[in-house]
Structure formats: C-alpha cells, structure tokens
Design an enzyme around this catalytic site. Structure first.
Site, PDB file in Angstrom:
ATOM      1  N   CYS A 168       2.442   7.128  -3.529  1.00  0.00           N
ATOM      2  CA  CYS A 168       1.086   6.011  -3.178  1.00  0.00           C
ATOM      3  C   CYS A 168       1.351   6.638  -1.711  1.00  0.00           C
ATOM      4  O   CYS A 168       0.938   7.097  -0.932  1.00  0.00           O
ATOM      5  CB  CYS A 168       2.306   4.778  -3.736  1.00  0.00           C
ATOM      6  SG  CYS A 168       0.312   3.603  -4.189  1.00  0.00           S
ATOM      7  N   HIS A 212       1.744   6.218  -9.606  1.00  0.00           N
ATOM      8  CA  HIS A 212       2.833   5.772  -9.415  1.00  0.00           C
ATOM      9  C   HIS A 212       3.981   6.506 -11.086  1.00  0.00           C
ATOM     10  O   HIS A 212       3.708   5.868 -12.655  1.00  0.00           O
ATOM     11  CB  HIS A 212       3.821   3.995  -9.400  1.00  0.00           C
ATOM     12  CG  HIS A 212       3.037   3.713  -8.747  1.00  0.00           C
ATOM     13  ND1 HIS A 212       4.423   3.592  -7.515  1.00  0.00           N
ATOM     14  CD2 HIS A 212       1.569   3.131  -7.731  1.00  0.00           C
ATOM     15  CE1 HIS A 212       3.439   2.809  -6.051  1.00  0.00           C
ATOM     16  NE2 HIS A 212       1.843   2.253  -6.479  1.00  0.00           N
ATOM     17  N   GLU A 224       7.077   6.268 -11.449  1.00  0.00           N
ATOM     18  CA  GLU A 224       8.342   5.098 -11.594  1.00  0.00           C
ATOM     19  C   GLU A 224       7.867   4.176 -13.027  1.00  0.00           C
ATOM     20  O   GLU A 224       9.167   3.449 -14.195  1.00  0.00           O
ATOM     21  CB  GLU A 224       9.084   4.805 -10.579  1.00  0.00           C
ATOM     22  CG  GLU A 224       8.241   3.526  -9.832  1.00  0.00           C
ATOM     23  CD  GLU A 224       6.861   4.282  -9.246  1.00  0.00           C
ATOM     24  OE1 GLU A 224       6.725   5.590  -9.526  1.00  0.00           O
ATOM     25  OE2 GLU A 224       7.002   3.660  -7.891  1.00  0.00           O
TER      26      GLU A 224
END
Ligand code: XMP
Length: 520
Positions: free
Chosen positions: A86, A176, A178
């Site tokens: 990001c 993202h 994660e």
C-alpha cells in the site's frame, strides 16, 4: 532499533499502518522471525546480515508529504529484497522513478485484481483463475510505473496493483495481503519470504522455549528472581519459563486482594505450588484491601488505592527474600512496540491501569522480560509447550483491580460475595454451552442499584447484575456477543434463582467505543 535477537529476520518498516503488527504475525506464523521498526528509528547502519528481506508497511500519509516520514534511499542499495505494501508500494515506486497521484476512485474494501504477467511473488496465488479478490484501502495510487519495473497485476482502478523489478528483487502491492479478506494473501507473503528472500524457517514456540530458557539461565546466573504472579496468561507463562530455567531461584508472589474470581486463589496455589512446584509466596490481603477501599466509590481512586497497595505488599515480601537481583515481567511485543510508537499520538487518559507487569521501579531491580518479542498467540503456544494447561492458556483477560471495577460505587464484602457467585455461574454457563472460547472476555458486574421484584408471593428489593461478553482482537475495540434469547434466559434464571441479593439481570449491548470493556 531493538534488533537484539540474533536471528535471520524480515524487517518491517512501519509507516503507521493499523495492520503492521498483522504483517509481523503472518510472517511468524510461517515460521520466520520478523521485527517491526518505525520509519523514524531505522538507520542504515543497523541493517546487518541477519536482515534477509524488508517490508515497507502501509500508512496514512501521502508520499509527497516528505517532511512527515523518513526513509533513507540508501536502504535500496543494500541488495536486500523489498516488498512495499500500500503506502510502502507507493514509496518504493516513487523512489524508483515512478509517480503517485490521488486516484479518481478511492478503493476501500474488496476489489478484483487481474493477472497480467507471471512473477515469483504471485506463484500459486491466482491458483487457476485470472483474477483474485483482494482488500484495498487507499486514496492515492501509482500512476506511472517506476523504471525497470513490470506490471504483474491490475485492478479496475489501480493499473499497477502488483509490480516487480525482478533483478533488484523489489516488489510492490497496492492491496493488503496480510488481512484475511485478501483471498490467499498469505501466499504473497510466503512467496516473498521463501522464494524471493530465501530465508529458512527459524521461529517456532518450541525453538523459542529452549532459547529463552538458556538465555534466562545465562542472564540470572546464581542470583534470585522475583515475579508477581496473577494467574493470567502472561505472568503464568513467565513464571513457568523461569521455573524451568532457574527452579528454586525463582520466587513468585501471588497477592489475594479479595477481588479475584471465585476460587481463583485455590486454583493458583494448586496449579503453581502443588502441580508445577514453583516457589510461591501466597499473600492473603483480603481484609487490608477491603479496609483501604472502605467508603471509596470514585473509579480512579479505587484503581490507585489497589495499584499502590499491591506494590507496597509486593515490595515488602520481595525484601524478605534476600539478594534478589532481577524482576521478571510479562511484557509482550505489542507493549514494546507501543511504548516506542511514533504513530500513536499522546492519547487522553481513560483509566489508570494496574498491571502486575508494571512493578516496581523503586526497587532498582534488573528486568527480565522473556516474552518481549512475542505476540499473545505466540505466548499461548509457548505456554502449551511449557506444559501449562489449556485452561490457563486460553483464559479471558482479567484486570489488575479485579472485581473492584465491576462493582461501581461502594465496595462491601457482601457485594463481592454476590458478584463472585454471579460471575462463576455466568462463566460456567459459557463453558457448558461452548461459548467461552468464542468470546474474548466475559464477566458479571454488580450495579449499585436495587430494584423491586417478586419471588414466590414475596416482594424483593435487590441488586441488578449486569452481564458483559465481547468479541475483540486486542481489547482496543470490541463488540458485544450476540447470544440467543434462550441462553440469556437460562443464565438469567440461574443467577436470580441461585443467588440471594440479585433479582434482575441485564445484558450489556454496547460496543467499545463508545463504552469501555470494564465498567470503571
Ligand atoms: P477497558 O475497560 O479499558 O479494558 O476497555 C480493556 C482491557 O483491559 C483490561 N483492563 C485492565 N487490565 N489492569 C489490567 O491488567 C487494569 O487496570 C485494567 N483495566 C482494564 C480489561 O479487562 C480489558 O481486557
């Protein structure tokens, strides 16, 4: 920087993303050590051989607000693979000659990204599909591809959703990977660390157990260590770790404030003294705490009185054990990061926390903080490796000031007794109905109001019991647990019928914020 673990690692440079800790956890779940360092603290000379890859986190800034963030360009020349996520993707792009601008369409939430080229980073990520659902959260986007980079995937709004410079091993993703909303996102992280950084697995609770025990042995030598034991997860794991490392040179002090859960003192003594054979000093200070709290109804005063008196007792017992050199504390990695946080602004004080971990500066003891590189889930796994029972390891959190902050207003012996029983029935019911492990924290509280009821043919005038059960990731925000009516009915009946002193039960349906988890 705090890179004193001499392990190969992935370094995460934090630019203030709310997901930075999640990146570190994902990497550790894959069996690799990872450390977080603030963008303001990282120095090129700290980046040594042990750092096999660098991840630049997301963050709330704009890459053109150059005065607000720091990133030494020399880091790019260290020949270490870099993954930008990001905001990290945008910095990496800008520093390599790309351009970043505000998007016409901000992307928050799920988006599809389409495969354009193959890359090691996306190996087995798209599986057999052309596109993948990912989670985006950005207002800016890379608008010009940096020099020598290639597009790997695009979304409708972000042409450069995944990019790579294969030669220099630089990778950028606008989304993202994660967060769990990104389908198969862990694959991106695992490809980066295993295929690109080529780091070998080095992190598991089992490895940690042996290393931590050896470190403690070395650090302590023939000295004595004291530890405040609360029976909670962190202090229990610390105590057992030290017990394994130094045995009788460890002295645990367990203070019964009289404000513990029902039978807690017996359970702690049984587990730690009888089963685990830990040197445990049991201090029963019920009467003293009750006396100190007599006529006190202000929440902050209660917290201060309990915290201060706890320290006083702890100190006086610690002094009796001669030649103590160390104090063991259950500081966790998030505490360490947050205490050094650059992104967290000075927030207003909501409550004065009393924590058995925060003891006692005056004594000038050296600190042993064996859990300071671990996340809570890792502490739990370590606890199991240390043969602590699942019932200790998966307990709900319990605050230092105990039941005192669950009895708003004045505290009396009678009220404590009533509350202990109500809480016991509630927690037991949660366990019996299979809810306990789905809930982050639950408890009963006793409200300082009496209301009228009718039992049999008689009028009653008794207290209200409030039940609270919440789901949460970390206690910072929380939602109430959505029980079915039948369960609430069952527990309400049980409490009212079994406990003299309560004739009404209410369920707290506020989230945090605006409420807090505890009542005071
Ligand atoms: P609040 O009420 O602030 O609670 O939403 C957040 C979490 O912190 C726990 N808590 C404490 N824990 N000492 C502790 O060790 C304290 O003084 C304390 N006060 C609140 C609370 O139980 C919840 O898990």
């Amino acid at each position: 920087m705090s890179l004193d673990q001499n392990l190969d690692k992935i370094l995460i440079v934090d630019f203030g993303s709310q997901f930075t800790q999640l990146i570190a956890r994902r990497i550790r779940e894959l069996g690799i050590f990872s450390e977080i360092v603030s963008h303001k603290k990282i120095r090129v000379k700290d980046i040594n051989q042990s750092i096999k890859g660098i991840i630049l986190s997301g963050g709330p800034l704009n890459v053109y607000q150059i005065s607000k963030y720091t990133f030494n360009k020399k880091i790019l020349d260290l020949n270490i693979p870099i993954l930008g996520i990001c905001f990290g993707h945008q910095i990496l792009s800008k520093l390599n000659g790309g351009r970043v601008k505000q998007s016409k369409h901000r992307e928050f939430g799920l988006a599809n990204i389409y495969r354009k080229n193959n890359s090691l980073l996306t190996n087995n990520f798209f599986t057999n599909k052309k596109f993948k659902r990912v989670w985006m959260s950005h207002a800016d986007q890379v608008s010009k591809l940096p020099k020598n980079f290639k597009v790997i995937a695009s979304s409708d709004n972000s042409k450069f959703a995944i990019i790579e410079n294969k030669i220099r091993k630089f990778y950028g993703v606008q989304f993202h990977p994660e967060v769990t909303h990104t389908k198969n996102g862990k694959k991106i992280i695992s490809n980066f660390i295993f295929l690109i950084c080529k780091i070998k697995k080095n992190w598991s609770p089992k490895d940690q157990k042996i290393k931590l025990i050896n470190n403690i042995k070395k650090q302590v030598g023939s000295s004595k260590v004291i530890c405040a034991l609360s029976g909670g997860v962190d202090s229990s794991v610390v105590a057992q770790l030290l017990n394994k490392a130094i045995g009788k040179k460890l002295y645990c002090i367990f203070v019964n404030t009289g404000l513990l859960r029902k039978n807690e003192e017996n359970q702690v003594i049984n587990t730690f003294k009888k089963k685990l054979k830990i040197n445990l000093i049991y201090v029963n200070a019920e009467k003293e705490f009750l006396k100190k709290l007599n006529n006190v109804s202000d929440p902050e005063k209660k917290r201060k009185i309990i915290g201060n008196y706890f320290i006083k007792i702890f100190e006086s017992y610690a002094k009796k054990i001669k030649n103590v050199k160390f104090l063991a504390q259950g500081t966790l990695y998030p505490d360490l990061i947050e205490s050094k946080s650059v992104t967290g602004s000075e927030s207003s004080k909501i409550k004065s926390h009393h924590n058995v971990g925060g003891l006692p500066k005056k004594m000038k003891l050296k600190l042993i903080e064996p859990l300071k590189f671990l996340f809570k889930d890792e502490v739990r796994k370590l606890g199991l490796e240390l043969n602590l029972s699942k019932s200790i390891i998966s307990r709900h959190p319990f605050p230092g000031p105990g039941l005192a902050i669950r009895i708003p207003g004045l505290i009396t012996k009678e009220k404590i007794q009533i509350l202990k029983d109500a809480d016991y029935y509630f927690i037991k019911a949660l366990k019996d109905h299979g809810f306990y492990h789905k809930i982050w924290q639950a408890y009963a509280a006793l409200l300082p109001v009496k209301t009228v009821g009718v039992m049999g043919d008689n009028r009653t005038y008794e207290y209200i019991c409030l039940l609270r059960a919440i789901t949460s990731e970390d206690g910072m925000t929380a939602d109430f647990y959505d029980f079915k009516k039948s369960f609430l009915q069952t527990i309400s009946n049980k409490i009212v019928n079994s406990i003299r002193g309560i004739n009404r039960v209410v369920y707290d349906i506020t989230s945090k914020p605006p409420s807090t988890i505890e009542l005071e």
